[in-house]
Design a protein around this motif. Structure first.
Motif, PDB file in Angstrom:
ATOM      1  N   ASP A 161       0.853  -1.213   0.179  1.00  0.00           N
ATOM      2  CA  ASP A 161      -0.024  -0.101  -0.110  1.00  0.00           C
ATOM      3  C   ASP A 161       0.912   1.301   0.112  1.00  0.00           C
ATOM      4  O   ASP A 161       1.882   1.368   0.636  1.00  0.00           O
ATOM      5  N   ALA A 162       0.318   2.249  -0.770  1.00  0.00           N
ATOM      6  CA  ALA A 162       1.278   3.513  -0.758  1.00  0.00           C
ATOM      7  C   ALA A 162       1.228   4.270   0.423  1.00  0.00           C
ATOM      8  O   ALA A 162       2.357   4.662   0.740  1.00  0.00           O
ATOM      9  N   ASP A 163       0.258   4.308   1.275  1.00  0.00           N
ATOM     10  CA  ASP A 163       0.548   5.165   2.491  1.00  0.00           C
ATOM     11  C   ASP A 163       0.636   4.188   3.585  1.00  0.00           C
ATOM     12  O   ASP A 163       1.279   4.925   4.615  1.00  0.00           O
ATOM     13  N   GLU A 178      14.043   6.818  -0.298  1.00  0.00           N
ATOM     14  CA  GLU A 178      12.709   7.476  -0.030  1.00  0.00           C
ATOM     15  C   GLU A 178      11.528   6.742  -0.679  1.00  0.00           C
ATOM     16  O   GLU A 178      11.289   7.179  -1.742  1.00  0.00           O
ATOM     17  N   MET A 179      10.930   5.938  -0.283  1.00  0.00           N
ATOM     18  CA  MET A 179       9.715   5.047  -0.794  1.00  0.00           C
ATOM     19  C   MET A 179       8.567   5.495   0.211  1.00  0.00           C
ATOM     20  O   MET A 179       7.334   4.987  -0.468  1.00  0.00           O
ATOM     21  N   ILE A 180       8.430   6.375   0.857  1.00  0.00           N
ATOM     22  CA  ILE A 180       7.061   6.805   1.522  1.00  0.00           C
ATOM     23  C   ILE A 180       6.123   7.403   0.579  1.00  0.00           C
ATOM     24  O   ILE A 180       6.435   8.169  -0.227  1.00  0.00           O
ATOM     25  N   GLY A 181       4.813   6.913   0.390  1.00  0.00           N
ATOM     26  CA  GLY A 181       3.855   7.277  -0.548  1.00  0.00           C
ATOM     27  C   GLY A 181       4.277   6.877  -1.949  1.00  0.00           C
ATOM     28  O   GLY A 181       3.312   7.249  -2.833  1.00  0.00           O
ATOM     29  N   HIS A 182       5.139   5.900  -2.038  1.00  0.00           N
ATOM     30  CA  HIS A 182       5.177   5.299  -3.622  1.00  0.00           C
ATOM     31  C   HIS A 182       4.112   4.416  -3.931  1.00  0.00           C
ATOM     32  O   HIS A 182       3.761   3.491  -3.259  1.00  0.00           O
ATOM     33  N   ASN A 183       3.612   4.754  -5.046  1.00  0.00           N
ATOM     34  CA  ASN A 183       2.383   3.986  -5.463  1.00  0.00           C
ATOM     35  C   ASN A 183       3.044   2.666  -6.649  1.00  0.00           C
ATOM     36  O   ASN A 183       3.436   3.137  -7.523  1.00  0.00           O
ATOM     37  N   TRP A 184       2.983   1.560  -6.157  1.00  0.00           N
ATOM     38  CA  TRP A 184       3.592   0.231  -6.851  1.00  0.00           C
ATOM     39  C   TRP A 184       2.583   0.130  -8.111  1.00  0.00           C
ATOM     40  O   TRP A 184       3.178  -0.543  -9.009  1.00  0.00           O
ATOM     41  N   ALA A 186       1.273   2.500  -9.869  1.00  0.00           N
ATOM     42  CA  ALA A 186       0.875   3.501 -10.955  1.00  0.00           C
ATOM     43  C   ALA A 186       1.370   3.272 -12.313  1.00  0.00           C
ATOM     44  O   ALA A 186       0.949   3.989 -13.374  1.00  0.00           O
ATOM     45  N   SER A 187       2.263   2.144 -12.323  1.00  0.00           N
ATOM     46  CA  SER A 187       2.589   1.642 -13.806  1.00  0.00           C
ATOM     47  C   SER A 187       2.364   0.404 -14.154  1.00  0.00           C
ATOM     48  O   SER A 187       2.313  -0.349 -13.114  1.00  0.00           O
ATOM     49  N   GLY A 188       1.825  -0.202 -15.162  1.00  0.00           N
ATOM     50  CA  GLY A 188       1.685  -1.694 -15.450  1.00  0.00           C
ATOM     51  C   GLY A 188       2.773  -2.685 -14.960  1.00  0.00           C
ATOM     52  O   GLY A 188       2.599  -3.392 -14.555  1.00  0.00           O
ATOM     53  N   ARG A 271      -6.696  -5.073  -8.219  1.00  0.00           N
ATOM     54  CA  ARG A 271      -7.216  -3.628  -8.780  1.00  0.00           C
ATOM     55  C   ARG A 271      -8.553  -3.356  -8.489  1.00  0.00           C
ATOM     56  O   ARG A 271      -9.412  -2.646  -9.247  1.00  0.00           O
ATOM     57  N   ASN A 272      -8.993  -3.998  -7.158  1.00  0.00           N
ATOM     58  CA  ASN A 272     -10.442  -3.525  -6.876  1.00  0.00           C
ATOM     59  C   ASN A 272     -11.586  -3.904  -7.828  1.00  0.00           C
ATOM     60  O   ASN A 272     -12.619  -3.092  -7.816  1.00  0.00           O
TER      61      ASN A 272
END
Length: 328
Positions: A161-163, A178-184, A186-188, A271-272
């Motif tokens: 999870d990004a958060d 620095e990976m805090i908030g990184h969205n895995w 965001a790209s395919g 992907r919900n």
């Protein structure tokens, strides 16, 4: 009187009568415990269940793929119309379909390669540890293997999870990272790599357990002889262990290809329920066409093409197994 005169001669038992000759067996006639139809009679309940559970859906899938079938036909407002190969022509002429096919092949190949390599390494490692360590590892493997896919996918969603993901927090503790908030997702490629890791994590236990059972059939005498001839660890594995495990490896590789090309819940839940275009695999693409676009015929055509593709994998597997049987 001499000693020879006082010695009584030994009594010789009478010869046993020869057994009566058995009746000559007619050529081509063998004694059987039951008729030729007995095996089929015993298999009949299982075959009937398979025909109902697997046969009817497959026949229905083939029928829909050659028809025009949408919501009007589903609700009975319009009759289903036969369109021949129109659905297949439309699907095969769509560039998006071929992009999904390529993505699925790359995804399945990555999953299979990482699963087999990791499974083989862990199986070899288990041969060199103590009994209690092997028991603990096997318990962990069975526990992870038995975990429901939805539960495992939910855990991985939390890890990445990004958060609130723990992986980002752990990576951020490394110097200069620095990976805090990184969205895995965001790209395919990154998102599919995470899903690939999830698939490999769930498939490795079965591979490890099966390969561990196969390694018990490798004669220790052959390994010792190879070492005496100067072979190192890699030489013993390549020329002794690997040839003996080849049938098991071929079987596991084929099953892994079939399972990994049929991945659906991992992508769908991750992907919900709404996989983006760059996350679409053949299974989710067929689902979207059938139940999102409401074109059930086109979704059936995509599913049938997937089945044909998998039949090609099974054909390669059967050919390899026949070659192994001829060598043995």
């Amino acid at each position: 009187m001499t000693a020879a005169d006082t010695t009584t001669p030994a009594k010789v038992p009478p010869p046993r009568p020869a057994p009566p000759p058995s009746a000559p067996r007619r050529p081509g006639v063998e004694r059987t415990s039951g008729g030729a139809g007995t095996p089929w009679l015993l298999l009949a309940p299982c075959l009937l269940i398979l025909a109902l559970v697997l046969g009817y859906p497959l026949v229905r899938l083939v029928t829909l793929s050659f028809q025009k079938y949408g919501q009007p036909q589903l609700w009975g407002f319009q009759p289903a119309e036969s369109v021949g190969f129109g659905n297949f022509t439309k699907v095969l002429g769509d560039g998006e379909f071929w992009a999904v096919v390529l993505r699925t092949i790359v995804f399945a190949a990555g999953c299979v390669i990482f699963t087999m390599v990791a499974g083989m390494l862990i199986a070899l490692l288990l041969q060199r540890v103590s009994g209690w360590v092997k028991t603990l590892v096997n318990i962990a493997l069975v526990a992870s293997w038995g975990m429901p896919i939805i539960v495992a996918t939910t855990v991985f969603k939390w890890l990445f999870d990004a958060d609130y993901g723990i992986l980002n927090a752990l990576l951020s503790k490394l110097p200069g990272v620095e990976m805090i908030g990184h969205n895995w997702f965001a790209s395919g490629p990154q998102g599919l790599a995470v899903i690939m890791l999830l698939v490999v994590w769930g498939a490795v236990p079965f591979v490890v357990i099966t390969l561990s059972a196969g390694l018990t059939q490798v004669p220790a005498e052959l390994e010792e002889a190879a070492r005496l001839d100067g072979a190192g660890a890699w030489g013993v594995f390549r020329y002794v262990t690997l040839p003996i495990l080849k049938p098991v490896i071929v079987m596991l590789t084929t099953l892994s290809v079939i399972w990994d090309m049929g991945v659906f819940p991992q992508v769908f839940v991750m992907r919900n329920g709404h996989p983006e275009a760059e996350f679409q695999l053949l299974t989710t693409y067929s689902y979207d066409r059938a139940f999102v676009v409401n074109d059930y015929a086109q979704g059936s055509a995509i599913a049938l093409l997937t089945v044909v593709l998998l039949l090609g994998v099974v054909a390669v597997y059967m050919r390899q197994m026949l070659k192994i049987g001829e060598v043995e």
